[in-house]
Design a protein around this motif. Structure first.
Motif, PDB file in Angstrom:
ATOM      1  N   VAL A 185       1.008  -1.190   0.106  1.00 44.38           N
ATOM      2  CA  VAL A 185       0.041   0.005   0.094  1.00 44.38           C
ATOM      3  C   VAL A 185       0.781   1.284   0.009  1.00 44.38           C
ATOM      4  O   VAL A 185       1.836   1.286   0.802  1.00 44.38           O
ATOM      5  CB  VAL A 185      -0.956  -0.086   1.169  1.00 44.38           C
ATOM      6  CG1 VAL A 185      -1.679   1.327   1.449  1.00 44.38           C
ATOM      7  CG2 VAL A 185      -1.877  -0.985   1.220  1.00 44.38           C
ATOM      8  N   VAL A 186       0.529   2.395  -0.803  1.00 43.75           N
ATOM      9  CA  VAL A 186       0.980   3.546  -0.843  1.00 43.75           C
ATOM     10  C   VAL A 186       0.154   4.239   0.178  1.00 43.75           C
ATOM     11  O   VAL A 186      -0.834   4.645   0.221  1.00 43.75           O
ATOM     12  CB  VAL A 186       1.108   4.203  -2.109  1.00 43.75           C
ATOM     13  CG1 VAL A 186       1.760   5.610  -2.154  1.00 43.75           C
ATOM     14  CG2 VAL A 186       1.972   3.150  -3.199  1.00 43.75           C
ATOM     15  N   LYS A 187       0.984   5.103   1.218  1.00 45.55           N
ATOM     16  CA  LYS A 187       0.376   5.740   2.280  1.00 45.55           C
ATOM     17  C   LYS A 187       1.449   7.067   2.389  1.00 45.55           C
ATOM     18  O   LYS A 187       2.660   7.050   2.448  1.00 45.55           O
ATOM     19  CB  LYS A 187       0.755   5.021   3.527  1.00 45.55           C
ATOM     20  CG  LYS A 187      -0.241   3.855   3.902  1.00 45.55           C
ATOM     21  CD  LYS A 187      -0.255   3.375   5.153  1.00 45.55           C
ATOM     22  CE  LYS A 187      -1.094   2.065   5.352  1.00 45.55           C
ATOM     23  NZ  LYS A 187      -1.001   1.579   6.620  1.00 45.55           N
ATOM     24  N   PHE A 188       0.680   8.188   2.377  1.00 44.50           N
ATOM     25  CA  PHE A 188       1.308   9.394   2.713  1.00 44.50           C
ATOM     26  C   PHE A 188       1.351  10.095   4.001  1.00 44.50           C
ATOM     27  O   PHE A 188       0.038   9.894   4.576  1.00 44.50           O
ATOM     28  CB  PHE A 188       0.751  10.441   1.381  1.00 44.50           C
ATOM     29  CG  PHE A 188       1.078  10.063   0.121  1.00 44.50           C
ATOM     30  CD1 PHE A 188       1.849  10.180  -0.537  1.00 44.50           C
ATOM     31  CD2 PHE A 188      -0.132   9.577  -0.680  1.00 44.50           C
ATOM     32  CE1 PHE A 188       2.100   9.975  -1.825  1.00 44.50           C
ATOM     33  CE2 PHE A 188       0.093   8.922  -2.059  1.00 44.50           C
ATOM     34  CZ  PHE A 188       1.284   9.478  -2.546  1.00 44.50           C
ATOM     35  N   ALA A 189       2.336  10.447   4.380  1.00 53.60           N
ATOM     36  CA  ALA A 189       2.297  11.175   5.764  1.00 53.60           C
ATOM     37  C   ALA A 189       1.225  12.425   6.111  1.00 53.60           C
ATOM     38  O   ALA A 189       0.737  12.074   6.932  1.00 53.60           O
ATOM     39  CB  ALA A 189       3.628  11.593   6.280  1.00 53.60           C
ATOM     40  N   ALA A 190       1.476  13.219   5.041  1.00 51.80           N
ATOM     41  CA  ALA A 190       0.191  14.206   5.277  1.00 51.80           C
ATOM     42  C   ALA A 190      -0.974  13.622   4.260  1.00 51.80           C
ATOM     43  O   ALA A 190      -0.762  12.945   3.401  1.00 51.80           O
ATOM     44  CB  ALA A 190       1.003  15.329   4.471  1.00 51.80           C
ATOM     45  N   ALA A 191      -2.115  14.317   4.705  1.00 49.49           N
ATOM     46  CA  ALA A 191      -3.133  13.813   3.901  1.00 49.49           C
ATOM     47  C   ALA A 191      -3.136  14.341   2.613  1.00 49.49           C
ATOM     48  O   ALA A 191      -2.864  15.564   2.142  1.00 49.49           O
ATOM     49  CB  ALA A 191      -4.431  14.901   4.514  1.00 49.49           C
TER      50      ALA A 191
END
Length: 254
Positions: A185-191
């Motif tokens: 999964v690709v998750k970004f620290a900021a929204a």
């Protein structure tokens, strides 16, 4: 990427939907802003600046128009070549994708996708062509099953080792530390860009589907904007019969 639906206040009824691939250089400024307007009605956490920066690195877009020429949907595309484990691959990365809800269920965009991938296969300088995408919603994930026999990850298929390595390589190369190899999964620290609440909710009728259950298991944070990395080989043999002819026709004559 999510092949979802969005509301357009300037909808014009038309049964003459046409889709065509346009290179980045051929897309007029007015069309670019129309694309962003449609996109922003559907996604939270986006901005014109971010949309523009992402758009600039694409090769072009498949654009869906009605009989008046107004844009009713689009899917941005990036064509690249990669060297991996002593072999070269051509990879199509699909980015932002959206269709106005008045045209949900249309097939013009899908047919143009088959034509576009067939032409890309004919013109490429490598032996293998892959589709790489990151998926925000269950509908896009279900498109993979509808069109192709094998894709990864899949609830009913084991990922072969080579394709798993290639998927990890492509995702890590593009998203760096935002990609988690363990979860895929690709998750970004900021929204970041995410589906608006009214579109992110999965209808009750779709929840029991095995593909939907698997997508939710693999990407439980999809409502936050997390995206599941997916890979599919675009060979003639991997297409389901009803779309294989479209791909082969484009591959042979464009």
């Amino acid at each position: 990427m999510d092949m979802q639906i969005a509301q357009s206040s300037d909808y014009v009824a038309s049964s003459q939907l046409k889709a065509s691939y346009q290179t980045l250089q051929s897309i007029e400024p007015d069309d670019f802003f129309a694309m962003y307007s449609l996109f922003s009605r559907y996604y939270d956490g986006t901005s014109l600046e971010e949309f523009s920066e992402d758009f600039k690195v694409k090769s072009g877009a498949i654009i869906l128009r009605d009989g008046t020429g107004s844009i009713q949907g689009f899917s941005t595309q990036e064509i690249s070549e990669f060297a991996f484990e002593n072999e070269r691959y051509t990879v199509i990365f699909s980015g932002d994708t959206i269709v106005d809800h008045h045209h949900w269920g249309q097939q013009a965009l899908n047919y143009e996708w088959m034509r576009f991938t067939g032409v890309t296969s004919r013109n490429m300088n490598t032996e293998k062509l892959y589709w790489f995408l990151i998926v925000k919603g269950h509908r896009t994930y279900r498109y993979l099953q509808a069109f192709y026999k094998n894709f990864y990850p899949a609830y009913n298929l084991d990922t072969n080792e080579m394709d798993q390595k290639l998927l990890h390589f492509l995702a890590a190369d593009k998203y760096k530390q935002n990609y988690c190899a363990n979860s895929g999964v690709v998750k970004f620290a900021a929204a970041k860009c995410r589906l608006k609440d009214e579109w992110a909710e999965i209808p009750l009728k779709d929840r029991p589907r095995p593909a939907v259950q698997y997508f939710l298991k693999r990407n439980p944070g999809y409502q936050r904007g997390d995206e599941l990395a997916c890979l599919c080989q675009l060979s003639a043999e991997n297409h389901r019969p009803f779309v294989r002819r479209l791909f082969l026709n484009a591959q042979s004559v464009g």
